[in-house]
Design a protein around this motif. Structure first.
Motif, mmCIF file in Angstrom:
data_model
loop_
_atom_site.group_PDB
_atom_site.id
_atom_site.type_symbol
_atom_site.label_atom_id
_atom_site.label_comp_id
_atom_site.label_asym_id
_atom_site.label_seq_id
_atom_site.Cartn_x
_atom_site.Cartn_y
_atom_site.Cartn_z
ATOM 1 N N ASP A 163 44.693 40.386 45.684
ATOM 2 C CA ASP A 163 45.408 39.128 45.452
ATOM 3 C C ASP A 163 45.599 38.864 43.964
ATOM 4 O OD1 ASP A 163 46.196 37.941 47.782
ATOM 5 O OD2 ASP A 163 44.209 37.175 48.238
ATOM 6 N N PHE A 191 48.145 41.243 42.506
ATOM 7 C CA PHE A 191 49.490 40.874 42.915
ATOM 8 C C PHE A 191 50.009 39.704 42.080
ATOM 9 C CE2 PHE A 191 52.078 39.926 46.974
ATOM 10 C CZ PHE A 191 53.205 40.348 46.337
ATOM 11 N N THR A 192 49.145 38.696 41.904
ATOM 12 C CA THR A 192 49.541 37.540 41.105
ATOM 13 C C THR A 192 49.829 37.944 39.664
ATOM 14 O OG1 THR A 192 48.059 36.268 42.479
ATOM 15 C CG2 THR A 192 48.911 35.192 40.541
ATOM 16 N N VAL A 237 53.197 39.728 39.461
ATOM 17 C CA VAL A 237 54.371 38.871 39.630
ATOM 18 C C VAL A 237 54.527 37.933 38.435
ATOM 19 C CG1 VAL A 237 55.354 37.047 41.021
ATOM 20 C CG2 VAL A 237 54.363 38.993 42.118
ATOM 21 N N ILE A 238 53.440 37.235 38.066
ATOM 22 C CA ILE A 238 53.537 36.230 37.012
ATOM 23 C C ILE A 238 53.567 36.877 35.636
ATOM 24 C CG2 ILE A 238 52.339 34.300 35.945
ATOM 25 C CD1 ILE A 238 53.652 33.543 38.453
ATOM 26 N N VAL A 284 57.666 36.709 35.373
ATOM 27 C CA VAL A 284 58.173 35.408 34.955
ATOM 28 C C VAL A 284 57.810 35.103 33.500
ATOM 29 C CG1 VAL A 284 58.153 32.971 35.537
ATOM 30 C CG2 VAL A 284 58.024 34.648 37.329
ATOM 31 N N PRO A 295 47.177 40.382 51.844
ATOM 32 C CA PRO A 295 47.231 39.926 50.452
ATOM 33 C C PRO A 295 48.520 39.200 50.128
ATOM 34 C CG PRO A 295 46.411 42.125 50.524
ATOM 35 C CD PRO A 295 46.791 41.780 51.914
ATOM 36 N N GLY A 296 48.399 38.208 49.296
ATOM 37 C CA GLY A 296 49.558 37.386 48.970
ATOM 38 C C GLY A 296 49.311 35.966 49.429
ATOM 39 N N GLN A 331 52.094 33.515 45.333
ATOM 40 C CA GLN A 331 52.738 34.779 44.981
ATOM 41 C C GLN A 331 54.146 34.866 45.550
ATOM 42 O OE1 GLN A 331 49.632 34.504 46.102
ATOM 43 N NE2 GLN A 331 48.267 35.939 45.105
ATOM 44 N N ALA A 384 56.435 32.640 43.575
ATOM 45 C CA ALA A 384 56.767 33.234 42.276
ATOM 46 C C ALA A 384 57.799 34.344 42.442
ATOM 47 C CB ALA A 384 55.516 33.764 41.605
ATOM 48 N N LEU A 385 57.719 35.107 43.555
ATOM 49 C CA LEU A 385 58.737 36.131 43.789
ATOM 50 C C LEU A 385 60.104 35.509 44.055
ATOM 51 C CD1 LEU A 385 56.809 38.716 45.903
ATOM 52 C CD2 LEU A 385 58.066 39.202 43.862
#
Lengths: 81, 147
Positions: A51, A54-55, A58-59, A63, B36-37, B41, B44-45
């Motif tokens: 987790d 993944f965060t 992505v972040i 972004v 997961p996720g 998340q 944000a995607l």
């Protein structure tokens, strides 16, 4: 993950941090920070925190890079020092 | 950096890539409670896919997708969905965000009620995170983009 791969990733992480601090062109520093975020996402995933990895991917790699580039676009791209 | 020029290749690549990022974000939101996720998340995607079109296409093209005034009410709707689920569970005689008291129609076991309650929470978080990240982008580029 193999400990040799993790060691190489950690050394690569330190190298990327030093390069991002020492870059004169701030756009180069932003791109290096994006690669830093992706590498640390790989390390988080290898440590079992899927987790968190993944965060971070992505972040940190998505972004935040765009926001840094907009901040550079509104100010100046060269450092003073 | 200050020189602006249009690149059709960048716009075409972004338009090709953006729907797949959005589809993956919706997948992450809807499978967030057993893989997961999750809401943050996936939101944000979704925000990344919208910001990609805004960054490459400019204001006129991105206004066709999500309007600029639309982000603040969408963020408020997400937060209201999040807290409303908790308050409804509290009104039906249980603790805040204790999902087994939610009044879903039909006969369900408490495990299934918790399953769908967490799904509603994840959808609320995803909407709020997507709207707030797009709102930050819109406020940062205000007055700068005239494409």
């Amino acid at each position: 993950m193999l400990w040799e791969v993790e060691l190489i990733l950690f050394l690569f992480l330190i190298l990327l941090a030093v390069l991002a601090l020492e870059a004169n062109d701030l756009l180069v520093a932003v791109v290096i920070l994006t690669i830093f975020s992706f590498t640390i996402a790989l390390l988080f995933t290898a440590m079992g925190g899927i987790d968190v990895g993944f965060t971070e991917a992505v972040i940190g790699a998505g972004v935040t890079g765009i926001f840094f580039i907009i901040a550079l676009f509104k100010t100046s791209i060269r450092t003073k020092d | 950096m200050r020189a602006r020029f249009e690149s059709p290749i960048v716009l075409l690549g972004s338009r090709l890539l953006s729907p797949y990022i959005m589809l993956f974000g919706i997948y992450v939101i809807f499978h967030g409670h057993y893989s997961p996720g999750g809401g943050f998340q996936g939101g944000a995607l979704l925000a990344a896919s919208i910001i990609l079109i805004r960054l490459s296409g400019g204001r006129i093209i991105s206004r066709l997708q999500v309007q600029e005034f639309f982000t603040t009410p969408l963020a408020a709707i997400g937060v209201i969905v999040f807290f409303g689920t908790g308050i409804v569970a509290m009104l039906f005689g249980s603790y805040f965000m204790d999902y087994h008291a939610l009044p879903f129609p039909g006969e369900m076991t408490p495990a299934e009620l918790r399953y769908y309650g967490i799904l509603v929470i994840e959808i609320g978080i995803g909407i709020a995170v997507m709207a707030i990240l797009v709102m930050i982008y819109d406020h940062m580029v205000r007055g700068e983009d005239y494409a």
